[in-house]
Write a protein that holds these residues in place. Sequence first.
Motif, mmCIF file in Angstrom:
data_model
loop_
_atom_site.group_PDB
_atom_site.id
_atom_site.type_symbol
_atom_site.label_atom_id
_atom_site.label_comp_id
_atom_site.label_asym_id
_atom_site.label_seq_id
_atom_site.Cartn_x
_atom_site.Cartn_y
_atom_site.Cartn_z
ATOM 1 N N VAL A 67 1.015 -1.297 -0.316
ATOM 2 C CA VAL A 67 0.070 -0.386 0.470
ATOM 3 C C VAL A 67 1.165 1.970 -0.093
ATOM 4 C CG1 VAL A 67 -1.681 1.197 1.699
ATOM 5 C CG2 VAL A 67 -2.225 -1.050 1.052
ATOM 6 N N ASP A 68 2.085 0.883 0.674
ATOM 7 C CA ASP A 68 2.861 2.283 0.883
ATOM 8 C C ASP A 68 3.438 2.304 -0.650
ATOM 9 O OD1 ASP A 68 4.314 4.527 2.479
ATOM 10 O OD2 ASP A 68 6.431 3.119 2.914
ATOM 11 N N ASN A 69 3.757 1.583 -1.399
ATOM 12 C CA ASN A 69 3.592 1.810 -3.003
ATOM 13 C C ASN A 69 3.004 2.998 -3.692
ATOM 14 O OD1 ASN A 69 5.380 -0.323 -2.041
ATOM 15 N ND2 ASN A 69 5.810 -1.032 -4.047
ATOM 16 N N ILE A 70 1.883 2.698 -3.284
ATOM 17 C CA ILE A 70 0.477 3.610 -3.932
ATOM 18 C C ILE A 70 1.016 5.170 -3.462
ATOM 19 C CG2 ILE A 70 -1.930 3.829 -4.076
ATOM 20 C CD1 ILE A 70 -2.744 0.842 -3.103
ATOM 21 N N PHE A 71 1.217 4.836 -2.443
ATOM 22 C CA PHE A 71 1.470 6.436 -2.173
ATOM 23 C C PHE A 71 2.846 7.761 -3.421
ATOM 24 C CE2 PHE A 71 -0.097 5.601 1.929
ATOM 25 C CZ PHE A 71 -1.168 6.217 2.493
ATOM 26 N N VAL A 72 3.786 6.524 -3.213
ATOM 27 C CA VAL A 72 4.629 6.503 -4.237
ATOM 28 C C VAL A 72 4.390 6.868 -5.451
ATOM 29 C CG1 VAL A 72 6.963 5.684 -5.022
ATOM 30 C CG2 VAL A 72 6.377 5.422 -2.989
ATOM 31 N N PHE A 73 2.831 5.787 -6.307
ATOM 32 C CA PHE A 73 2.775 5.484 -7.325
ATOM 33 C C PHE A 73 1.709 7.225 -7.791
ATOM 34 C CE2 PHE A 73 2.618 0.843 -7.336
ATOM 35 C CZ PHE A 73 4.319 0.479 -8.025
ATOM 36 N N VAL A 74 1.092 7.146 -7.182
ATOM 37 C CA VAL A 74 0.003 8.741 -6.995
ATOM 38 C C VAL A 74 1.580 9.690 -7.029
ATOM 39 C CG1 VAL A 74 -1.242 10.171 -5.637
ATOM 40 C CG2 VAL A 74 -1.603 8.012 -5.588
ATOM 41 N N LEU A 112 -4.958 -2.475 -6.871
ATOM 42 C CA LEU A 112 -4.992 -1.559 -5.211
ATOM 43 C C LEU A 112 -4.993 -0.244 -5.388
ATOM 44 C CD1 LEU A 112 -6.396 -2.231 -2.531
ATOM 45 C CD2 LEU A 112 -3.894 -2.355 -2.064
ATOM 46 N N PHE A 113 -4.498 -0.463 -6.772
ATOM 47 C CA PHE A 113 -3.502 1.394 -6.589
ATOM 48 C C PHE A 113 -4.925 2.545 -7.447
ATOM 49 C CE2 PHE A 113 -2.363 4.087 -10.366
ATOM 50 C CZ PHE A 113 -2.094 5.195 -9.252
ATOM 51 N N PHE A 114 -5.731 1.739 -8.125
ATOM 52 C CA PHE A 114 -6.757 2.015 -9.348
ATOM 53 C C PHE A 114 -8.056 2.155 -7.878
ATOM 54 C CE2 PHE A 114 -4.710 0.622 -12.933
ATOM 55 C CZ PHE A 114 -5.004 1.720 -13.266
ATOM 56 N N LEU A 115 -7.636 1.595 -6.328
ATOM 57 C CA LEU A 115 -9.260 1.473 -5.790
ATOM 58 C C LEU A 115 -9.088 2.446 -4.797
ATOM 59 C CD1 LEU A 115 -12.048 -0.343 -4.828
ATOM 60 C CD2 LEU A 115 -10.352 -1.721 -3.323
ATOM 61 N N LEU A 116 -7.845 3.098 -4.366
ATOM 62 C CA LEU A 116 -7.228 3.172 -3.889
ATOM 63 C C LEU A 116 -7.124 4.545 -3.812
ATOM 64 C CD1 LEU A 116 -6.219 0.660 -0.726
ATOM 65 C CD2 LEU A 116 -8.328 1.822 -1.105
ATOM 66 N N ALA A 117 -6.412 4.699 -4.846
ATOM 67 C CA ALA A 117 -5.280 6.845 -5.808
ATOM 68 C C ALA A 117 -6.194 7.352 -4.758
ATOM 69 C CB ALA A 117 -4.871 6.480 -6.635
ATOM 70 N N GLY A 118 -7.363 7.552 -5.199
ATOM 71 C CA GLY A 118 -8.297 8.336 -5.255
ATOM 72 C C GLY A 118 -8.408 9.228 -3.812
ATOM 73 N N ALA A 119 -7.826 8.042 -3.171
ATOM 74 C CA ALA A 119 -8.336 8.473 -1.123
ATOM 75 C C ALA A 119 -6.561 8.312 -0.461
ATOM 76 C CB ALA A 119 -8.925 6.922 -0.455
ATOM 77 N N VAL A 120 -5.651 8.150 -1.129
ATOM 78 C CA VAL A 120 -4.558 8.041 0.066
ATOM 79 C C VAL A 120 -4.652 9.311 0.895
ATOM 80 C CG1 VAL A 120 -3.343 6.812 -2.145
ATOM 81 C CG2 VAL A 120 -3.272 9.583 -1.823
ATOM 82 N N GLU A 121 -5.124 10.099 0.891
ATOM 83 C CA GLU A 121 -4.938 11.197 2.045
ATOM 84 C C GLU A 121 -5.851 10.647 3.147
ATOM 85 O OE1 GLU A 121 -5.892 15.418 -0.097
ATOM 86 O OE2 GLU A 121 -3.735 15.387 -0.521
ATOM 87 N N LYS A 122 -6.825 10.006 2.869
ATOM 88 C CA LYS A 122 -7.476 9.386 4.227
ATOM 89 C C LYS A 122 -6.863 8.091 5.241
ATOM 90 C CE LYS A 122 -12.187 9.852 1.469
ATOM 91 N NZ LYS A 122 -13.403 9.255 1.412
ATOM 92 N N PHE A 123 -5.799 8.101 4.989
ATOM 93 C CA PHE A 123 -5.160 6.645 5.540
ATOM 94 C C PHE A 123 -4.381 7.462 5.922
ATOM 95 C CE2 PHE A 123 -7.134 4.420 2.049
ATOM 96 C CZ PHE A 123 -8.150 4.143 3.385
ATOM 97 N N SER A 124 -4.224 8.577 6.584
ATOM 98 C CA SER A 124 -2.726 9.342 7.659
ATOM 99 C C SER A 124 -2.030 8.751 8.062
ATOM 100 C CB SER A 124 -3.036 10.451 7.937
ATOM 101 O OG SER A 124 -4.759 10.599 9.118
ATOM 102 N N TYR A 125 -2.368 8.168 8.939
ATOM 103 C CA TYR A 125 -1.815 7.256 10.223
ATOM 104 C C TYR A 125 -1.406 5.900 9.777
ATOM 105 C CZ TYR A 125 -3.964 10.761 13.727
ATOM 106 O OH TYR A 125 -4.110 11.607 13.977
ATOM 107 N N LEU A 126 -2.129 5.282 8.207
ATOM 108 C CA LEU A 126 -1.396 3.733 7.701
ATOM 109 C C LEU A 126 -0.131 3.400 7.974
ATOM 110 C CD1 LEU A 126 -1.884 1.823 6.499
ATOM 111 C CD2 LEU A 126 -1.894 2.470 4.001
ATOM 112 N N LYS A 127 0.651 4.779 7.564
ATOM 113 C CA LYS A 127 2.085 4.748 7.784
ATOM 114 C C LYS A 127 2.659 4.540 9.138
ATOM 115 C CE LYS A 127 3.890 7.246 3.466
ATOM 116 N NZ LYS A 127 5.046 8.441 2.924
ATOM 117 N N VAL A 128 2.006 5.308 10.580
ATOM 118 C CA VAL A 128 2.801 4.191 11.417
ATOM 119 C C VAL A 128 2.533 3.365 11.264
ATOM 120 C CG1 VAL A 128 1.557 5.370 14.099
ATOM 121 C CG2 VAL A 128 1.607 6.765 12.574
ATOM 122 N N GLY A 129 1.083 2.745 11.166
ATOM 123 C CA GLY A 129 1.029 0.975 11.007
ATOM 124 C C GLY A 129 1.415 0.840 10.848
#
Length: 328
Positions: free
Chosen positions: A85-92, A245-262
């Motif tokens: 999922v962290d890859n998705i942030f970079v792909f965006v 997963l990228f196309f599913l979440l690409a428009g909503a990555v900012e909603k997962f602000s605590y994901l990197k903490v996890g």
Amino acid sequence: MESLQTVGSPALWGGFIAFVIAMLALDLGVFHRKAHAVGFKEALGWSTVWISLALVFNAGLWWKFGGGPAVEFLTGYLIEKSLSVDNIFVFVVIFSALRIPALYQHRVLFWGILSALVLRAIMIFAGVAMLERFHWLIYVFGAFLILTGLKLFFQRNKEDHPEDGWMMKMARRTIPSTPRFDGHHFFTVENGRKLATPLLMALILVEASDILFALDSIPAIFAVTRDPFIVFTSNIFAILGLRSLFFLLAGAVEKFSYLKVGLSGVLVFVGTKMAIIDFVKIHPAVSLGVIAGLLGVSIVASLIKSRNTPPHAPVTPGAEPLAKPSET
């Protein structure tokens, strides 16, 4: 030192590789033969397919080999899926910075992930062989994961700019390129010269980022199992589902602000498990529960925060091209 054991017979290896080839051929040759922007419903459908196939494979492992390998696969798959999922942030960031139209993003990800499958296989077998010969490397891997997890935590709010990194600067100096798109092609011809389009530059960054993430994810799964078949299959299932997963979440990555903490918590946990593996044995089921708990709490906390935060303009996974694509 424990002797290497594997549940993968030659028949299982051959069958799994044939399955991967068939699915890739079906993906590119049938469902995505024509370039098109992948919508939410299509991405959700493919994500469901890949996750379902992984769970069916997991059930097959349980039926054939028992709970041990099945729990190891599920734990490894969860680790690889969450870290991907962290890859998705970079792909965006890559697609936005290079202004890659949504129409061509699937093609870039397909070839990027296809090369990632080969690179992951090489890194997995090399890692297994190194751990079998040099057992002390497991402590090195453990320390590396702990440091990586801490770095991810302390730099969780730092913005990524892969388009300005050394890899892109070197590529632009060595590969003649143009800012003009030429349909879905990676190369075009201008004034008799063959030039790389922005799609090739995006592909280079996608592959480079996957190599960097593999340096974290592959050692992480060695904390769960050193069975090359389990490591390989869990990695491959996670990678195969990465595009949808990228196309599913690409428009909503900012909603997962605590994901990197996890994710940082997951890396520190598995790194610690590797560092103490010869002194304290943690059951795979316990590892699965801890990892699922860390990720679940971070996702729930992120969704609660996003619900209480005023909406603003989302980060788009791709923008309009610099110039109108020429007809091919």
